[in-house]
Design an enzyme around this catalytic site. Sequence first.
Site, PDB file in Angstrom:
ATOM      1  N   CYS A 338     -30.460   0.136 -10.112  1.00 26.32           N
ATOM      2  CA  CYS A 338     -30.711  -0.831  -9.048  1.00 26.32           C
ATOM      3  C   CYS A 338     -31.603  -2.006  -9.451  1.00 26.32           C
ATOM      4  CB  CYS A 338     -31.200  -0.166  -7.777  1.00 26.32           C
ATOM      5  SG  CYS A 338     -32.125   1.351  -7.995  1.00 26.32           S
ATOM      6  N   ARG A 367     -33.527  10.262 -17.455  1.00 23.88           N
ATOM      7  CA  ARG A 367     -34.607  10.720 -16.585  1.00 23.88           C
ATOM      8  C   ARG A 367     -35.271  11.903 -17.250  1.00 23.88           C
ATOM      9  NH1 ARG A 367     -31.739  10.592 -10.565  1.00 23.88           N
ATOM     10  NH2 ARG A 367     -31.011   8.444 -10.759  1.00 23.88           N
ATOM     11  N   GLN A 385     -23.842   7.364 -13.803  1.00 23.12           N
ATOM     12  CA  GLN A 385     -23.297   7.521 -12.466  1.00 23.12           C
ATOM     13  C   GLN A 385     -22.172   6.525 -12.265  1.00 23.12           C
ATOM     14  OE1 GLN A 385     -26.960   6.546 -10.380  1.00 23.12           O
ATOM     15  NE2 GLN A 385     -27.202   8.671  -9.757  1.00 23.12           N
ATOM     16  N   ASP A 387     -22.037   4.245 -10.378  1.00 27.64           N
ATOM     17  CA  ASP A 387     -23.039   3.598  -9.554  1.00 27.64           C
ATOM     18  C   ASP A 387     -22.587   2.203  -9.123  1.00 27.64           C
ATOM     19  OD1 ASP A 387     -25.470   3.396  -8.364  1.00 27.64           O
ATOM     20  OD2 ASP A 387     -26.580   2.920 -10.207  1.00 27.64           O
ATOM     21  N   HIS A 389     -24.041  -1.246  -6.423  1.00 29.21           N
ATOM     22  CA  HIS A 389     -24.957  -1.776  -5.415  1.00 29.21           C
ATOM     23  C   HIS A 389     -24.239  -2.873  -4.666  1.00 29.21           C
ATOM     24  CE1 HIS A 389     -27.616   0.290  -8.235  1.00 29.21           C
ATOM     25  NE2 HIS A 389     -28.188   0.671  -7.113  1.00 29.21           N
ATOM     26  N   LYS A 469     -30.620   7.740   3.493  1.00 30.06           N
ATOM     27  CA  LYS A 469     -29.315   7.866   2.848  1.00 30.06           C
ATOM     28  C   LYS A 469     -28.371   8.788   3.605  1.00 30.06           C
ATOM     29  CE  LYS A 469     -30.901  11.516  -0.241  1.00 30.06           C
ATOM     30  NZ  LYS A 469     -30.818  12.141  -1.554  1.00 30.06           N
ATOM     31  N   HIS A 515     -27.106   1.206  -2.000  1.00 27.92           N
ATOM     32  CA  HIS A 515     -26.887   1.933  -3.259  1.00 27.92           C
ATOM     33  C   HIS A 515     -25.820   2.964  -2.938  1.00 27.92           C
ATOM     34  CE1 HIS A 515     -31.175   1.054  -4.707  1.00 27.92           C
ATOM     35  NE2 HIS A 515     -31.197   0.701  -3.441  1.00 27.92           N
TER      36      HIS A 515
END
Length: 648
Positions: A338, A367, A385, A387, A389, A469, A515
Amino acid sequence: MSAEKITLTLPDGSAREFPAGATPLEVARTIGERLAKAAVAGEIDGAIVDLRAPIRRSGKFRVLTPRDPEAGVVIRHSAEHVLADAVERLFPGTIIDAGRQDHAEKFQYDFRFPRGFTPEDLEKIEQEMARIVKEARPFERKVVTRTQAAAIFKNRKEEIKLVRLADIPEGDEITVFQHGEFVDLCRGPHVQRTDQIGAFKLIDTSGAYFKGDERNEMLQRIYGTAFATRDELDAYFAKIEEARRRDHRRLGKDLDLFSFSPLAPASPFFHPKGALVYNQLLAFMRSLYVKYGYQEVITPQLFDAELWKTSGHYFHYKENMFFSEVDEHEFGLKPMNCPSHCVLFGVHAHSYRELPLRIADFGRLHRYERSGVVQGLTRVRSFCQDDAHIFCMPSQIGQEVSSLFDMMFEVYGTFGFSEPVIYLSTKPEKAMGDPALWESSEAQLEKCLKERGVPYTVNAGDGAFYGPKIDFVVHDAIGREWQLGTIQLDWNLPERFKLAYVGEDGGEQRPVMLHRAVLGSVERFFAVMLEHFAGDLPLWLAPEQARVLPVSDKFLDAARAVKSRLVAAGLRADVDERSEKLGAKIRDGELGKVPVLLIVGAREAEAGGASVRVRHRGDLGSKTLDEIVAAMTTTTKQRALNPWPEAQ
RNA sequence: GCUGGCGUAGCUCAACUGGUAGAGCAGCGGAUUUGUAAUCCGCAGGUUACGGGUUCGAGUCCCAUCGCCAGCUCCA
């Protein structure tokens, strides 16, 4: 008081009156003595209640016997007390803590014990439990005052119980349950007699922190399970065995998909076959990105700590990040995409006409996960991911969330997962930003859910640190739950990065950010999918879609020709060139979970086709190469679950 | 990170209370030429995770490290 009456509606539809305070056991006796004897619990309006607990209100009532699946939780809860009793008998002076809240599958008890319990201890405890069960000790329920309860446990030197007692809110009814010598603070419900615990087994031991807090002392826990019958117990262990058979770590090794090395703890190596599957997953998502209007970007791995300070990760997520020092600057590996997407958004000036801007990124994330929490592909330190945005105007949130629902359902359906169960997670303790913004964000997500008309459950305090979320949980082929997709609403990051677009009125406006990930972590999804399919990947995902098996070396050239034809059509195929017997090649193909085996012998070589054998389905007979290519191409393109069209 | 368990050939697993590492599969070589779930013979393969220690002698006992497994806590 005694004059008051309640009305209970029985399963046969009849309504009967009872004095208020009658117990389920008393009610059961009025229905039949045998029922009363077999009873393990009562149920009022769907809630399970103890047989000895007075009923104070009217409702739908039934008696649960060992035949009812719902009785399992009561049986396990009672077996739990028998476990603690057995430990006290065998190891006098052991301080006991508490059992389990959720008895859906297991029971457990925590003990203060000077060492870990050994397998030999477990065996002895099991034998002692069997004795207690056989003794058919009746469970007694007693309502006590706080002082009486304190006296009981002080007398028994159960100091942990006194802490537990103090945790019971003032004004709550305090009950204790006793069978034989054993007494415990407990809400119940319990069976009538210990011999109603039909079959039980201790499973494992482990350490567990008192009250689940790692700052507290560690107690020793024993797990077990119990059922009304031996058959149910066996079925439970069969299910565990089935899960073991599907374990993605096992399948990953057997099918040569991925491995791990101590030189990169918790970071998977995808082998060629695994990488092929992985890339098919990405290709699938990319195809949807076209359909749903996403733009893919590629962003850096390593960022100046300044970025993480701006995004807030430096303050809220630092313990999960890898940092290093370069040129006297602190740099951090990205754990999320992000912030870099915010940087990217800031590169240009944006008009409201461009919104919503959907930025996708398969960037590698790192991570730091504590050594004890990593597990196979489901919890790793290096992953990516699917992922994205979405930067949009506040007024666009509804339509974006709605479109995301479509995408999620489309993806999960493709894999044959169940309809997702949806959770709304709200502001956590460690949250960033204005509480008023949080409130309105939560309200907006809730509004989207209501407009969509899908059922959902609120998970209070489970949101991300930057926003609330919506999570999507699916059930796999053997009924296990997996959290996959997530949609997170975020007003904070656009604020922190001072993102802006020019609105219709020519003024600067702040966009809101969504997200979202559908698969979630691709690594984790890989594991979930592999277990869901038990390794039998659908054709579009199979690394080797077809294997050509020549009946003997004489047909090697014909087999190679078949392979070339498939490869030319864009299919993934290979030839088993070993001079093995056909049976052996078939066996290895099936064990290797190759979806389609194509057998080429004299007949096929002459006719220019192959005999088709579909995984787990057997011989479908000879087909021409055109038929084979057409069938496999169609199945692949459709991303069908079945490797070969049904009708064939 | 914490509690407990485990780590022997590429894989699955043997090796009684400490006595000097063995099998099947996979691999390689050869024979066989096979019709819908395992053809036969042979060969090779291990500093027993890693580093110390105890012992005449350690896969086996002790200590530390790394990793894995089941939990706890955390989480995509």
